[in-house]
Design an enzyme around this catalytic site. Sequence first.
Site, PDB file in Angstrom:
ATOM      1  N   HIS A  51       8.621  43.046  47.375  1.00 41.09           N
ATOM      2  CA  HIS A  51       9.567  43.905  46.660  1.00 41.09           C
ATOM      3  C   HIS A  51       9.861  45.193  47.413  1.00 41.09           C
ATOM      4  CE1 HIS A  51       6.970  41.908  43.491  1.00 41.09           C
ATOM      5  NE2 HIS A  51       8.150  41.351  43.311  1.00 41.09           N
ATOM      6  N   HIS A  53      10.013  49.026  46.570  1.00 35.19           N
ATOM      7  CA  HIS A  53       9.545  49.945  45.532  1.00 35.19           C
ATOM      8  C   HIS A  53      10.291  51.272  45.658  1.00 35.19           C
ATOM      9  CE1 HIS A  53       5.834  47.906  43.786  1.00 35.19           C
ATOM     10  NE2 HIS A  53       6.392  47.003  44.582  1.00 35.19           N
ATOM     11  N   HIS A  68       9.028  48.969  41.071  1.00 36.50           N
ATOM     12  CA  HIS A  68      10.101  48.292  41.801  1.00 36.50           C
ATOM     13  C   HIS A  68      11.361  49.151  41.749  1.00 36.50           C
ATOM     14  CE1 HIS A  68       8.314  44.025  40.947  1.00 36.50           C
ATOM     15  NE2 HIS A  68       7.473  44.824  41.580  1.00 36.50           N
ATOM     16  N   HIS A  76      12.893  42.471  35.394  1.00 38.66           N
ATOM     17  CA  HIS A  76      12.477  41.769  36.603  1.00 38.66           C
ATOM     18  C   HIS A  76      13.029  40.341  36.597  1.00 38.66           C
ATOM     19  CE1 HIS A  76       9.824  41.006  40.010  1.00 38.66           C
ATOM     20  NE2 HIS A  76       9.531  39.850  39.447  1.00 38.66           N
ATOM     21  N   HIS A  85      15.725  43.458  39.132  1.00 45.44           N
ATOM     22  CA  HIS A  85      15.643  44.757  39.799  1.00 45.44           C
ATOM     23  C   HIS A  85      16.308  44.603  41.166  1.00 45.44           C
ATOM     24  CE1 HIS A  85      11.470  45.188  37.668  1.00 45.44           C
ATOM     25  NE2 HIS A  85      12.453  45.487  36.837  1.00 45.44           N
ATOM     26  N   ASP A  88      13.804  43.310  43.705  1.00 43.74           N
ATOM     27  CA  ASP A  88      13.136  42.016  43.514  1.00 43.74           C
ATOM     28  C   ASP A  88      13.561  41.035  44.606  1.00 43.74           C
ATOM     29  OD1 ASP A  88      11.929  42.959  41.225  1.00 43.74           O
ATOM     30  OD2 ASP A  88      13.291  41.939  39.846  1.00 43.74           O
ATOM     31  N   HIS A 125       2.487  41.944  47.702  1.00 45.38           N
ATOM     32  CA  HIS A 125       1.484  41.852  46.638  1.00 45.38           C
ATOM     33  C   HIS A 125       0.481  40.732  46.916  1.00 45.38           C
ATOM     34  CE1 HIS A 125       3.332  44.711  43.791  1.00 45.38           C
ATOM     35  NE2 HIS A 125       4.436  44.391  44.441  1.00 45.38           N
ATOM     36  N   ARG A 148      -1.318  45.539  45.264  1.00 43.24           N
ATOM     37  CA  ARG A 148      -0.501  45.786  46.454  1.00 43.24           C
ATOM     38  C   ARG A 148      -1.403  45.705  47.682  1.00 43.24           C
ATOM     39  NH1 ARG A 148       3.117  50.712  43.835  1.00 43.24           N
ATOM     40  NH2 ARG A 148       3.336  49.658  41.831  1.00 43.24           N
TER      41      ARG A 148
END
Length: 164
Positions: A51, A53, A68, A76, A85, A88, A125, A148
């Site tokens: 993602h 962020h 995000h 999401h 998002h 995403d 992640h 993360r």
Amino acid sequence: MEAPRGNLRAVALIAGDNNVRGCLQFVQDISGTTHVTGKISGLSPGFHGFHIHSFGDTTNGCISTGPHFNPLNRVHGPPNEEERHAGDLGNILAGSNGVAEILIKDKHIPLSGQYSILGRAVVVHADPDDLGKGGHKLSKSTGNAGSRVGCGIIGLQSSADAKL
């Protein structure tokens, strides 16, 4: 892996837990699509949520990058749907050697304009992103992608001819 030619270029150096390391290049082509290419190593084999962020802040590790990137305040979702998002990007797949090769094209992560991703962070992640469809209480906000394990700040690349 050759990135497409474009006017706007950015780079992110990924660092994180357990020797997670990588380098990603972002190139926005003339149609407005941003191409993300590169490699990330040191991952556990399998799928990992991937993602953009909100913050390019790593003062407290990857946790400082915030949520995000979601300028349109949506839930999401998967990268191929409009209801998602902006940040995403779905999942990346690390092979048995722990290396993920990244090749993503996306129109929701521009390098210029009001919703630019420059100065934000890219985050890898620990777990797969359920794309908002997993039924977990975190599915509609984070994809339930876990901790993360690596991140990097997206910054302008110094030269259009830079080799990564």
